[in-house]
Design an enzyme around this catalytic site. Structure first.
Site, PDB file in Angstrom:
ATOM      1  N   ARG A 131      -4.911   2.136   2.254  1.00 20.18           N
ATOM      2  CA  ARG A 131      -5.180   0.739   1.901  1.00 20.18           C
ATOM      3  C   ARG A 131      -5.197  -0.204   3.106  1.00 20.18           C
ATOM      4  O   ARG A 131      -5.847  -1.247   3.065  1.00 20.18           O
ATOM      5  CB  ARG A 131      -4.125   0.239   0.911  1.00 20.18           C
ATOM      6  CG  ARG A 131      -4.083   0.992  -0.405  1.00 20.18           C
ATOM      7  CD  ARG A 131      -5.322   0.693  -1.224  1.00 20.18           C
ATOM      8  NE  ARG A 131      -5.330   1.428  -2.476  1.00 20.18           N
ATOM      9  CZ  ARG A 131      -4.713   1.046  -3.572  1.00 20.18           C
ATOM     10  NH1 ARG A 131      -4.049  -0.074  -3.587  1.00 20.18           N
ATOM     11  NH2 ARG A 131      -4.773   1.766  -4.673  1.00 20.18           N
ATOM     12  N   HIS A 158       1.971   3.215  -0.264  1.00 19.99           N
ATOM     13  CA  HIS A 158       2.291   2.134   0.671  1.00 19.99           C
ATOM     14  C   HIS A 158       3.567   2.450   1.455  1.00 19.99           C
ATOM     15  O   HIS A 158       4.395   3.246   1.005  1.00 19.99           O
ATOM     16  CB  HIS A 158       2.557   0.823  -0.099  1.00 19.99           C
ATOM     17  CG  HIS A 158       1.351   0.219  -0.744  1.00 19.99           C
ATOM     18  ND1 HIS A 158       1.354  -0.194  -2.058  1.00 19.99           N
ATOM     19  CD2 HIS A 158       0.126  -0.062  -0.258  1.00 19.99           C
ATOM     20  CE1 HIS A 158       0.159  -0.714  -2.350  1.00 19.99           C
ATOM     21  NE2 HIS A 158      -0.603  -0.634  -1.278  1.00 19.99           N
ATOM     22  N   CYS A 246       6.518  -5.071  -5.614  1.00 13.73           N
ATOM     23  CA  CYS A 246       5.099  -5.399  -5.823  1.00 13.73           C
ATOM     24  C   CYS A 246       4.877  -6.414  -6.933  1.00 13.73           C
ATOM     25  O   CYS A 246       3.809  -7.015  -7.021  1.00 13.73           O
ATOM     26  CB  CYS A 246       4.286  -4.139  -6.066  1.00 13.73           C
ATOM     27  SG  CYS A 246       4.913  -3.179  -7.409  1.00 13.73           S
TER      28      CYS A 246
END
Ligand code: CIR
Length: 251
Positions: A131, A158, A246
């Site tokens: 990403r 992530h 998140c």
């Protein structure tokens, strides 16, 4: 002044959120909404002022608001998601922040998800992932005038999928994911067992943190360290590779 966090409600399209390992039973949207409400309550219990943004049905992943911007002080960098289906989620966040922050926009082909940016004191550790592109780092340095340390991530979506900095100078890392940890000696690193890796992603404020329900070893480790734990179940978000950080954007 109490910290403020933006959160974004769960759209009815949330069952179609991106998932690296889709579960056969699928995502239950009503359950995700109940879990989101508990999460908002837990933020409030931490002393955080919660500002709620409406869901956008066009973007199944919109509750994962952390990915849409990086905020430090008066500066905000609106990101360009590494997932094309998520581009556009950031517009509402941009509109919300523009009254209080100095905005910089990241444009494609640069990509970055907020889940890859771990702030520890005045250093940003940035996961280089599917990403987040290493080419985005100069824009982070220029926008925030801080040191940025790239961290190659292979095992997870992530960087913050397996670590977080829930309280000042405390980093929680899952065993074996960051060897050796890239942090200076002044930072206290709490290593949790590898089998509880998702529980390394924590949100905190003051002397308290929101922890994942169902990860007893991590909770014990934190409590032994004198940190108050507020457990919340975010398992429906976990099915879409989401976690605790998140679901909010501290501004
Ligand atoms: C995605 O794949 O983009 C979402 N389903 C999950 C994003 C999780 N974001 C985060 O941990 N910061």
């Amino acid at each position: 002044m109490s910290p403020t966090a933006l959160v974004r409600h769960v759209p009815s399209t949330f069952a179609r959120a991106l998932a690296r390992h889709p579960q056969p039973e699928g995502i239950q949207v009503d359950r995700a909404r109940r879990q989101h409400r508990e999460y908002r309550r837990a933020l409030t219990a931490l002393g955080v002022t919660v500002h709620e943004l409406p869901a956008d049905e066009r973007y199944p992943d919109c509750p994962f608001i952390e990915d849409t911007a990086i905020v430090m002080g008066e500066q905000a960098l609106i990101t360009c998601s590494g997932a094309e289906s998520r581009r556009g989620e950031e517009q509402q966040v941009h509109a919300t922040l523009s009254s209080s922050k100095k905005i910089t926009r990241m444009e494609a082909p640069l990509t970055l998800d907020g889940g890859d940016v771990l702030r520890v004191a005045d250093v940003l550790y940035v996961g280089i992932t599917e990403r987040t592109d290493i080419q985005a780092i100069p824009l982070l340095e220029k926008t925030f005038q801080v040191k940025v340390v790239p961290v190659q991530v292979r095992e997870a979506l992530h960087l913050k999928s397996f670590c977080s900095a829930p309280l000042p100078a405390i980093v929680v890392v899952a065993e074996g994911f960051l060897d050796p940890p890239p942090f200076p000696k002044s930072v206290e690193v709490l290593v949790i067992p590898r089998e509880e890796a998702p529980a390394a992603n924590l949100v905190g404020s003051g002397e308290s943190v929101i922890v994942h329900e169902g990860y007893p070893q991590t909770r014990r480790l934190l409590e032994e360290r004198g940190i108050r734990c507020i457990p919340v179940d975010v398992s429906e978000f976990g099915k879409a590779d989401g976690s605790l950080t998140c679901l909010s954007l501290f501004v």
